[in-house]
Write a protein that holds these residues in place. Structure first.
Motif, PDB file in Angstrom:
ATOM      1  N   ALA A  81     -57.499 -24.516 -74.824  1.00  0.00           N
ATOM      2  CA  ALA A  81     -58.798 -24.226 -74.210  1.00  0.00           C
ATOM      3  C   ALA A  81     -58.663 -24.169 -72.690  1.00  0.00           C
ATOM      4  CB  ALA A  81     -59.826 -25.284 -74.612  1.00  0.00           C
ATOM      5  N   ARG A  82     -57.903 -25.103 -72.126  1.00  0.00           N
ATOM      6  CA  ARG A  82     -57.672 -25.083 -70.672  1.00  0.00           C
ATOM      7  C   ARG A  82     -56.941 -23.821 -70.249  1.00  0.00           C
ATOM      8  NH1 ARG A  82     -55.757 -31.135 -71.434  1.00  0.00           N
ATOM      9  NH2 ARG A  82     -57.780 -32.206 -71.284  1.00  0.00           N
ATOM     10  N   ALA A  83     -56.009 -23.379 -71.083  1.00  0.00           N
ATOM     11  CA  ALA A  83     -55.285 -22.139 -70.778  1.00  0.00           C
ATOM     12  C   ALA A  83     -56.238 -20.946 -70.777  1.00  0.00           C
ATOM     13  CB  ALA A  83     -54.172 -21.933 -71.795  1.00  0.00           C
ATOM     14  N   GLY A  84     -57.191 -20.937 -71.707  1.00  0.00           N
ATOM     15  CA  GLY A  84     -58.180 -19.865 -71.736  1.00  0.00           C
ATOM     16  C   GLY A  84     -59.063 -19.877 -70.502  1.00  0.00           C
ATOM     17  N   ILE A  85     -59.473 -21.066 -70.080  1.00  0.00           N
ATOM     18  CA  ILE A  85     -60.290 -21.184 -68.871  1.00  0.00           C
ATOM     19  C   ILE A  85     -59.495 -20.726 -67.655  1.00  0.00           C
ATOM     20  CG2 ILE A  85     -61.460 -22.839 -67.359  1.00  0.00           C
ATOM     21  CD1 ILE A  85     -62.133 -24.465 -69.899  1.00  0.00           C
ATOM     22  N   ALA A  86     -58.216 -21.063 -67.619  1.00  0.00           N
ATOM     23  CA  ALA A  86     -57.364 -20.632 -66.505  1.00  0.00           C
ATOM     24  C   ALA A  86     -57.285 -19.116 -66.419  1.00  0.00           C
ATOM     25  CB  ALA A  86     -55.967 -21.232 -66.651  1.00  0.00           C
ATOM     26  N   TYR A 128     -64.784 -22.356 -74.720  1.00  0.00           N
ATOM     27  CA  TYR A 128     -63.631 -23.168 -74.342  1.00  0.00           C
ATOM     28  C   TYR A 128     -64.057 -24.561 -73.880  1.00  0.00           C
ATOM     29  CZ  TYR A 128     -60.508 -19.072 -74.435  1.00  0.00           C
ATOM     30  OH  TYR A 128     -59.760 -17.985 -74.822  1.00  0.00           O
ATOM     31  N   GLU A 129     -65.165 -24.623 -73.146  1.00  0.00           N
ATOM     32  CA  GLU A 129     -65.632 -25.920 -72.635  1.00  0.00           C
ATOM     33  C   GLU A 129     -65.978 -26.866 -73.788  1.00  0.00           C
ATOM     34  OE1 GLU A 129     -68.763 -27.739 -69.340  1.00  0.00           O
ATOM     35  OE2 GLU A 129     -68.869 -25.629 -69.904  1.00  0.00           O
ATOM     36  N   LYS A 130     -66.578 -26.331 -74.832  1.00  0.00           N
ATOM     37  CA  LYS A 130     -66.900 -27.169 -75.998  1.00  0.00           C
ATOM     38  C   LYS A 130     -65.619 -27.709 -76.645  1.00  0.00           C
ATOM     39  CE  LYS A 130     -71.257 -24.884 -77.159  1.00  0.00           C
ATOM     40  NZ  LYS A 130     -71.961 -24.002 -78.137  1.00  0.00           N
ATOM     41  N   LEU A 131     -64.568 -26.887 -76.631  1.00  0.00           N
ATOM     42  CA  LEU A 131     -63.312 -27.316 -77.246  1.00  0.00           C
ATOM     43  C   LEU A 131     -62.642 -28.455 -76.466  1.00  0.00           C
ATOM     44  CD1 LEU A 131     -61.909 -23.819 -78.240  1.00  0.00           C
ATOM     45  CD2 LEU A 131     -62.604 -25.634 -79.809  1.00  0.00           C
ATOM     46  N   LEU A 132     -63.025 -28.623 -75.210  1.00  0.00           N
ATOM     47  CA  LEU A 132     -62.472 -29.729 -74.428  1.00  0.00           C
ATOM     48  C   LEU A 132     -62.950 -31.085 -74.943  1.00  0.00           C
ATOM     49  CD1 LEU A 132     -62.816 -28.289 -70.797  1.00  0.00           C
ATOM     50  CD2 LEU A 132     -60.768 -28.364 -72.228  1.00  0.00           C
TER      51      LEU A 132
END
Length: 240
Positions: A67-72, A52-56
């Protein structure tokens, strides 16, 4: 119930084909699959948080949002563990999440970070009430990393730090008292040296006598109580 929450909005998953490794949509599918499989922050070379961080870094805003939703979701799971009195497991998930620098992520995580901070504060409060000072300090500090404005966690830290214990060190060898790797202004033997409660590494060093046995040990300082150590050569004994 928690698993159902994590599965909401996840797309059908599949491994990334070698010819689509840089396709953001395929990368998002891969990150979601890792989340579904429980590879939240490990292994180091292929985990959901890293994906997810790479997708940011992508240009597409829709990819960043998802991606932020996945991190959340990972931070939400950390809060769940903290509420279940598994604060250390919670922090293994939360710490790397909170270290990510992204302009839009802080707002996306705000609610879940506050929930995590409250859960960690509750762990700290229970530890303090049970007399487990080191754990209380650790969890209260973590609560403030998750929720820097948590007033109750700040108050608890202040309460713990305002009730120090004392340390007495007895030894036949002279030297300087070193606490947690920092030399104090105290020489040994020393009596009732004030220390914040919790775990500390205590050492006696004498640069003028290199042949002097190394004297080092760990102690647990308790609030408003004296802890006494007696060194004999390189051996340390806690006195009742």
């Amino acid at each position: 119930m928690l698993l159902c929450v994590l599965l909401v909005a996840l797309l059908p998953t599949a491994a990334i084909p070698s010819d689509a490794a840089h396709d953001p949509d395929q990368s998002l599918l891969h990150a979601n699959r890792l989340l579904y499989e429980g590879s939240y922050v490990a292994p180091a070379d292929d985990n959901a948080l890293g994906a997810y961080e790479k997708l940011l870094q992508e240009d597409r805003e829709d990819i960043k949002i998802r991606a932020r939703a996945g991190i959340a979701r990972i931070l939400r799971l950390a809060a769940h563990y903290a509420r279940k009195d598994d604060a250390d497991r919670a922090w293994k998930l939360a710490d790397p999440v909170l270290r990510i620098k992204d302009a839009g992520l802080e707002e996306a995580l705000r609610t879940d970070a506050q929930a995590l901070g409250q859960a960690l504060f509750e762990s700290a409060r229970k530890a303090e009430e049970a007399g487990r000072c080191s754990e209380a300090l650790r969890q209260a500090g973590r609560a403030l990393k998750a929720a820097p404005d948590h007033s109750d966690a700040k108050a608890l830290l202040g309460k713990i730090r305002s009730n120090p214990g004392t340390l007495t060190v007895l030894t036949l060898h002279g030297g300087w008292l070193v606490v947690d790797g920092k030399r104090t202004k105290e020489t040994v033997p020393t009596r009732k040296y004030a220390l914040v409660c919790g775990s500390h590494t205590i050492e006696v060093v004498n640069p003028d006598n290199p042949a002097q046995p190394r004297q080092k040990t760990k102690v647990e300082i308790r609030p408003k109580r004296e802890t006494r150590i007696q060194f004999s050569g390189s051996e340390a004994r806690i006195l009742d």
